[in-house]
Enzyme design. Structure first.
Site, PDB file in Angstrom:
ATOM      1  N   LYS A   1      39.293  44.211  28.686  1.00  0.00           N
ATOM      2  CA  LYS A   1      38.998  44.510  30.090  1.00  0.00           C
ATOM      3  C   LYS A   1      37.818  45.458  30.175  1.00  0.00           C
ATOM      4  CE  LYS A   1      41.437  46.002  34.298  1.00  0.00           C
ATOM      5  NZ  LYS A   1      42.734  46.504  34.844  1.00  0.00           N
TER       6      LYS A   1
ATOM      7  N   SER B   1      44.685  43.998  38.733  1.00  0.00           N
ATOM      8  CA  SER B   1      43.249  44.009  38.536  1.00  0.00           C
ATOM      9  C   SER B   1      42.790  43.411  37.206  1.00  0.00           C
ATOM     10  CB  SER B   1      42.731  45.442  38.645  1.00  0.00           C
ATOM     11  OG  SER B   1      43.202  46.207  37.565  1.00  0.00           O
TER      12      SER B   1
ATOM     13  N   SER C   1      48.760  46.123  37.298  1.00  0.00           N
ATOM     14  CA  SER C   1      47.532  45.387  36.984  1.00  0.00           C
ATOM     15  C   SER C   1      47.554  44.574  35.692  1.00  0.00           C
ATOM     16  CB  SER C   1      46.340  46.345  36.948  1.00  0.00           C
ATOM     17  OG  SER C   1      45.919  46.641  38.245  1.00  0.00           O
TER      18      SER C   1
END
Lengths: 484, 96
Positions: free
Chosen positions: A77, A152, A176
């Site tokens: 990420k 997210s 997330s």
């Protein structure tokens, strides 16, 4: 196809020399080239680094030195720092940021021989539940590209679900990792607060953030946790505990383990198909020998409000560092220091980030602090106490991961409050600092994945992963077939 | 409800310039979110100890031994402007 296999499957193929790490990486990039235009999982690809790491892995393998992650292609990420590789947090304000160091999790993965394929898309600074709040692109759900992948960590979830990485790292501040795992039909674990080092994770809400894996199954998740968890002197909130082998905990009997079903989580607003699939999972869990019992987490209705006070307060403070001085975007030709700050931040931050900085600044401002911030901290105590009381009666808690399946792209982007409500089942776990895992348990009529969540006692990942593993073994539910 | 004056003063505290369109939008949206959050007032928490952090078994103490840190040149690499080992910013003090 080897590149859509699990960590375990790829590991076996590498070990038997059926494929080299270089061939594997080449096939992953070929797949990315084909699918990325439709899905948009990545912000930055790192082929030079990946092929160099693949060659190192091949050399190690040929000398008989192969660990569980040697040669395994992993996506990271884009809020996790990678030395010399652009780390943007999907924000314009960090569009040119080259971290001078690796996050601890990245060092650990690299030392274990894993290969970094690229940096994945996300909601800007991890603020969002759909990966629509990125300054660069939106990510689409690989199962059906008309739908969001969740967020997210939507890019990380999509990359694994689409076979564009074998596993991925995400971060979870309010759901997330777990919510996108659920929307994309994969497994996602948020570890106990303090189990995995946050050093090098760009801070959103420091008392809630935690890095964790997104994988195709529970065994892979345990394999990743074996490598990334543990004490780190560079993170003062990282727990001083001996390392554990989560993989060796898989397979132990769970006969008589007590599973609590909190009545407050089966509420109006939960989709019928989600509720049916989760009830199916409860029946399957019983077949593994677990005892199921109803429990109560009475402060559940207050979790969203509590979270949005605390998370935005911490964010407004953490994001004060983006001032255009030491790194990040700086507006040209500012006449004064103050103008440089306010205009760089105006242009550099996207709308959701500004909204949360505003909310967080408001709740911390003089005159409102007691009414909002202190009140929310007191609520956090009550929400944590709810879980501690429940863990006197049961060993784990089972809930849906999200109230609905993935929603359509654009459906909630104009209504922040509606978007916040999609985190209703995941955020209490962050407030209480607990570990929790999302596991696929079915699909809707439209073919959209549904997940359920298991929540454990602090630092009881071993137990949590084993229960998830036993469930996975007993059930016929599998992840949606990866399209070629 | 939240007034535009409050939104403007919060923006000032947060060091954010907002367009007039953003001021309008945030006034409505923040007001809506805050009225949702006001539900917390329904609960009496007078005697509850606040939790700032789940420090269940944290506290990573170590010996106070100096360790290598980033060299100055590396620390300055991401800055748009630097000079003589310092970060450079627009003039703060005027000559007059």
């Amino acid at each position: 196809m080897i590149n859509t296999d699990t960590i375990h499957g790829v590991h076996q193929a590498l070990k038997k020399k059926e494929v080299s790490a270089r061939e594997l990486v080449a096939s992953i990039y070929e797949r990315i080239e084909r699918l990325e235009g439709d899905i948009g999982a990545y912000i930055t690809l790192t082929p030079d680094m990946a092929f160099a790491q693949a060659d190192a892995a091949d050399r190690a393998i040929s000398s008989g030195d192969i660990g569980p992650l040697t040669g395994i292609p992993i996506a990271i990420k884009d809020n996790i720092c990678t030395r010399g590789v652009r780390t943007t947090c999907a924000s314009h304000i960090l569009s040119d940021f080259l971290p001078p160091y690796d996050a601890t999790v990245v060092s650990l993965l690299t030392q274990a021989g894993a290969i970094c394929i690229g940096k994945t898309n996300m909601d800007e600074f991890a603020m969002g539940s759909s990966t629509e709040n990125s300054s660069y692109k939106i990510t689409r759900n690989p199962v059906n590209t008309a739908y969001v992948p969740g967020g997210s960590s939507g890019g990380s979830a999509a990359s694994v679900s689409a076979g564009m990485a074998v596993a991925a790292l995400g971060s979870d501040t309010g759901g997330s990792i777990r919510q996108p795992a659920s929307y994309c039909g994969i497994v996602g674990l948020k570890p106990t607060y303090g189990r995995v080092s946050r050093y090098g994770l760009v801070a959103f809400a420091s008392s809630l953030d935690q890095i964790g894996p997104l994988c195709k199954n529970v065994t892979d998740t345990a394999t990743m946790m074996d490598i990334i968890s543990g004490h780190d002197t560079r993170d003062a909130t990282c727990a001083k505990r001996p390392p554990e082998s989560y993989t060796s905990g898989l397979g132990a009997s769970i006969n008589g383990v007590r599973v609590g079903i909190p009545k407050e989580y089966f509420i109006e607003g939960i989709e019928g198909e989600v509720s049916a699939a989760v009830n199916g999972a409860i029946q399957d869990i019983k077949k593994t020998g677990c005892v199921v019992k109803e429990v109560s987490l009475p402060h559940t209705p207050y979790t969203i409000s509590t979270y949005y006070v605390l998370a935005t307060a911490e964010a407004s403070s953490n994001l004060a560092r983006y001032d255009g001085v030491r790194y990040g975007y700086r507006v040209p030709l500012a006449n004064s220091l103050l103008e440089m700050y306010t205009k760089s931040r105006m242009i550099g931050f996207g709308p959701e980030v500004k909204r949360r900085i505003m909310l967080g600044t408001y709740v911390l401002s003089s005159g409102y602090y007691d009414a909002y911030y202190k009140k929310a901290q007191q609520m956090r105590t009550l929400i944590t106490q709810d879980f501690m009381d429940v863990f006197k009666q049961v060993d784990v808690v089972l809930t849906p991961t999200a109230p609905t399946t993935a929603f359509k792209i654009g459906e909630k982007s104009d209504n922040p409050l509606q978007m916040y409500l999609s985190d209703i089942f995941t955020i209490s776990v962050n407030l209480a600092g607990l570990p929790a895992i999302s596991i696929p348990c079915g699909m809707s009529k439209e073919g959209l994945p549904i997940g359920f969540q298991l929540i454990g006692r602090p630092f009881d990942e071993t137990h949590l992963l084993n229960i998830a593993y036993q469930y996975e073994k007993k059930t016929t539910v599998c992840s949606p077939t990866i399209k070629n | 409800m939240l007034g535009q004056d409050v939104v403007l003063s919060v923006a000032k505290l947060a060091r954010l310039s907002l367009t007039s369109e953003e001021v309008d939008r945030f006034t409505g949206q923040l007001g809506q979110i805050l009225s949702h959050i006001d539900q917390l007032n329904a609960l009496d928490t007078q005697n509850v100890v606040p939790t700032s952090h789940q420090s269940i078994d944290t506290g990573a103490f170590r010996e106070d031994v100096a360790q290598p840190s980033l060299p100055c040149s590396v620390a300055l690499e991401n800055a748009l402007e630097s000079e003589g080992g310092f970060f450079k910013v627009p003039k703060i003090i005027s000559a007059s």
